[in-house]
Design a protein around this motif. Structure first.
Motif, PDB file in Angstrom:
ATOM      1  N   GLY A  13      31.001  32.553  60.123  1.00  0.00           N
ATOM      2  CA  GLY A  13      29.775  33.311  60.290  1.00  0.00           C
ATOM      3  C   GLY A  13      29.246  33.699  58.912  1.00  0.00           C
ATOM      4  N   ARG A  14      29.029  34.988  58.686  1.00  0.00           N
ATOM      5  CA  ARG A  14      28.520  35.465  57.402  1.00  0.00           C
ATOM      6  C   ARG A  14      29.527  35.191  56.283  1.00  0.00           C
ATOM      7  NH1 ARG A  14      23.567  36.378  55.432  1.00  0.00           N
ATOM      8  NH2 ARG A  14      23.436  38.161  54.050  1.00  0.00           N
ATOM      9  N   ILE A  15      29.038  34.715  55.139  1.00  0.00           N
ATOM     10  CA  ILE A  15      29.878  34.423  53.976  1.00  0.00           C
ATOM     11  C   ILE A  15      29.410  35.314  52.825  1.00  0.00           C
ATOM     12  CG2 ILE A  15      30.642  32.668  52.336  1.00  0.00           C
ATOM     13  CD1 ILE A  15      29.806  30.562  54.499  1.00  0.00           C
ATOM     14  N   THR A  16      30.202  36.311  52.483  1.00  0.00           N
ATOM     15  CA  THR A  16      29.860  37.237  51.409  1.00  0.00           C
ATOM     16  C   THR A  16      30.730  36.933  50.200  1.00  0.00           C
ATOM     17  OG1 THR A  16      29.222  38.984  52.959  1.00  0.00           O
ATOM     18  CG2 THR A  16      29.746  39.660  50.708  1.00  0.00           C
ATOM     19  N   VAL A  17      30.101  36.715  49.052  1.00  0.00           N
ATOM     20  CA  VAL A  17      30.827  36.448  47.810  1.00  0.00           C
ATOM     21  C   VAL A  17      30.616  37.624  46.873  1.00  0.00           C
ATOM     22  CG1 VAL A  17      31.158  34.896  45.860  1.00  0.00           C
ATOM     23  CG2 VAL A  17      30.470  33.969  48.089  1.00  0.00           C
ATOM     24  N   VAL A  18      31.698  38.221  46.397  1.00  0.00           N
ATOM     25  CA  VAL A  18      31.630  39.318  45.439  1.00  0.00           C
ATOM     26  C   VAL A  18      32.011  38.785  44.066  1.00  0.00           C
ATOM     27  CG1 VAL A  18      32.546  41.569  44.775  1.00  0.00           C
ATOM     28  CG2 VAL A  18      32.103  41.063  47.181  1.00  0.00           C
ATOM     29  N   GLU A  19      31.094  38.876  43.110  1.00  0.00           N
ATOM     30  CA  GLU A  19      31.316  38.388  41.748  1.00  0.00           C
ATOM     31  C   GLU A  19      30.761  39.420  40.766  1.00  0.00           C
ATOM     32  OE1 GLU A  19      32.323  37.076  38.516  1.00  0.00           O
ATOM     33  OE2 GLU A  19      32.863  35.665  40.128  1.00  0.00           O
ATOM     34  N   ARG A  20      31.590  39.887  39.858  1.00  0.00           N
ATOM     35  CA  ARG A  20      31.157  40.951  38.953  1.00  0.00           C
ATOM     36  C   ARG A  20      30.441  40.436  37.713  1.00  0.00           C
ATOM     37  NH1 ARG A  20      36.805  43.177  36.249  1.00  0.00           N
ATOM     38  NH2 ARG A  20      37.169  41.433  34.817  1.00  0.00           N
ATOM     39  N   GLU A  21      30.597  39.158  37.387  1.00  0.00           N
ATOM     40  CA  GLU A  21      29.992  38.620  36.164  1.00  0.00           C
ATOM     41  C   GLU A  21      28.637  37.998  36.477  1.00  0.00           C
ATOM     42  OE1 GLU A  21      31.067  39.151  33.275  1.00  0.00           O
ATOM     43  OE2 GLU A  21      33.184  39.672  33.542  1.00  0.00           O
ATOM     44  N   SER A  22      27.580  38.637  36.020  1.00  0.00           N
ATOM     45  CA  SER A  22      26.236  38.113  36.271  1.00  0.00           C
ATOM     46  C   SER A  22      26.046  36.748  35.625  1.00  0.00           C
ATOM     47  CB  SER A  22      25.176  39.097  35.762  1.00  0.00           C
ATOM     48  OG  SER A  22      25.320  39.316  34.366  1.00  0.00           O
ATOM     49  N   ALA A  23      26.756  36.501  34.520  1.00  0.00           N
ATOM     50  CA  ALA A  23      26.652  35.196  33.856  1.00  0.00           C
ATOM     51  C   ALA A  23      27.115  34.079  34.795  1.00  0.00           C
ATOM     52  CB  ALA A  23      27.487  35.188  32.580  1.00  0.00           C
ATOM     53  N   ILE A  24      28.213  34.296  35.507  1.00  0.00           N
ATOM     54  CA  ILE A  24      28.727  33.265  36.417  1.00  0.00           C
ATOM     55  C   ILE A  24      27.738  33.025  37.545  1.00  0.00           C
ATOM     56  CG2 ILE A  24      30.544  32.730  38.086  1.00  0.00           C
ATOM     57  CD1 ILE A  24      32.539  34.069  36.224  1.00  0.00           C
ATOM     58  N   VAL A  25      27.170  34.090  38.093  1.00  0.00           N
ATOM     59  CA  VAL A  25      26.164  33.925  39.141  1.00  0.00           C
ATOM     60  C   VAL A  25      24.983  33.124  38.605  1.00  0.00           C
ATOM     61  CG1 VAL A  25      24.555  35.122  40.672  1.00  0.00           C
ATOM     62  CG2 VAL A  25      26.853  36.053  40.298  1.00  0.00           C
TER      63      VAL A  25
END
Length: 225
Positions: free
Chosen positions: A88-100
């Motif tokens: 269902g919903r896929i939530t990704v938590v990433e703290r580095e804005s550069a990687i996003v």
């Protein structure tokens, strides 16, 4: 020329609130380095895919389960989850804005463009430890891959996630019968013991063979119903 003999080329280098993060190319591979510590590259992805598949299998047919992926990295886990219609919903938590950013409009976009365009996908730019401590959201599966393992963290603050307090927070955001899956570069009997001690059930470790050295592993545990 074999990639192992080529000189890595830095494509981008950023200083953020958690230190330095670097994207570099080594032959045909893209690599992410955080504070001088190698995190991952685009060479394989078997263990990241197993992380997602093992969590889904442990849910035993639960309809449209919601998954939290801790760490975007090179995107293997996200891309694999988005290719599976049962999630269902896929939530990704990433703290580095550069990687996003490298995924949205940079060199890593080729790996995750389809997954990022999936209407099930949500990217949350924040620290994972903070997120599991504070969120009111709940999930059927937590797939965590932000370090090289419970005993080999990228930053000191990440250690809290694998301690009793952090695992209690993980259990809090899991729905009854939900699955915690944690990637590690090596097995950790101590971490397994901590999982049992904080109340998780069905604790086990699945190995992923590698070309040389100790196998990668995925630690799995189920929140009590």
């Amino acid at each position: 020329m074999n990639a192992s003999y080529e000189t890595p080329v830095v494509l981008d280098r950023r200083e953020g609130p958690h230190g330095e993060v670097v994207l570099r190319r080594h032959g045909e591979l893209l690599q992410i380095i955080a504070n001088g510590c190698f995190l991952m590259d685009t060479s394989d992805g078997r263990s990241e895919r197993l992380l997602v598949d093992a969590a889904l299998a442990a849910l035993d047919g639960r309809p449209a389960p919601r998954v939290l992926i801790g760490g975007l990295g090179v995107g293997f886990s996200l891309a694999h989850a988005a290719a599976e219609p049962r999630w269902g919903r896929i939530t990704v938590v990433e703290r580095e804005s550069a990687i996003v950013g490298w995924h949205r409009e940079g060199p890593l976009a080729a790996l995750t463009a389809r997954a990022l365009a999936d209407e099930r996908t949500e990217i949350v730019e924040t620290d994972l430890v903070t997120y599991v401590n504070e969120t009111s959201a709940t999930f059927d599966a937590l797939c965590l891959d932000i370090d090289n393992g419970p005993g080999w963290t990228v930053t000191e603050g990440n250690g809290e996630l694998y301690a009793p307090s952090g695992l209690t927070s993980c259990a809090r955001v899991l729905r009854p019968g939900g699955v915690l899956a944690v990637w590690s570069a090596k097995p950790s009997p101590e971490f397994e013991g901590t999982l049992w001690n904080v109340g998780f059930q069905q604790v086990r470790t699945e190995e992923i063979p590698v070309a040389r050295g100790v196998p990668d592993v995925v630690h799995l545990a189920v929140r009590a119903g």
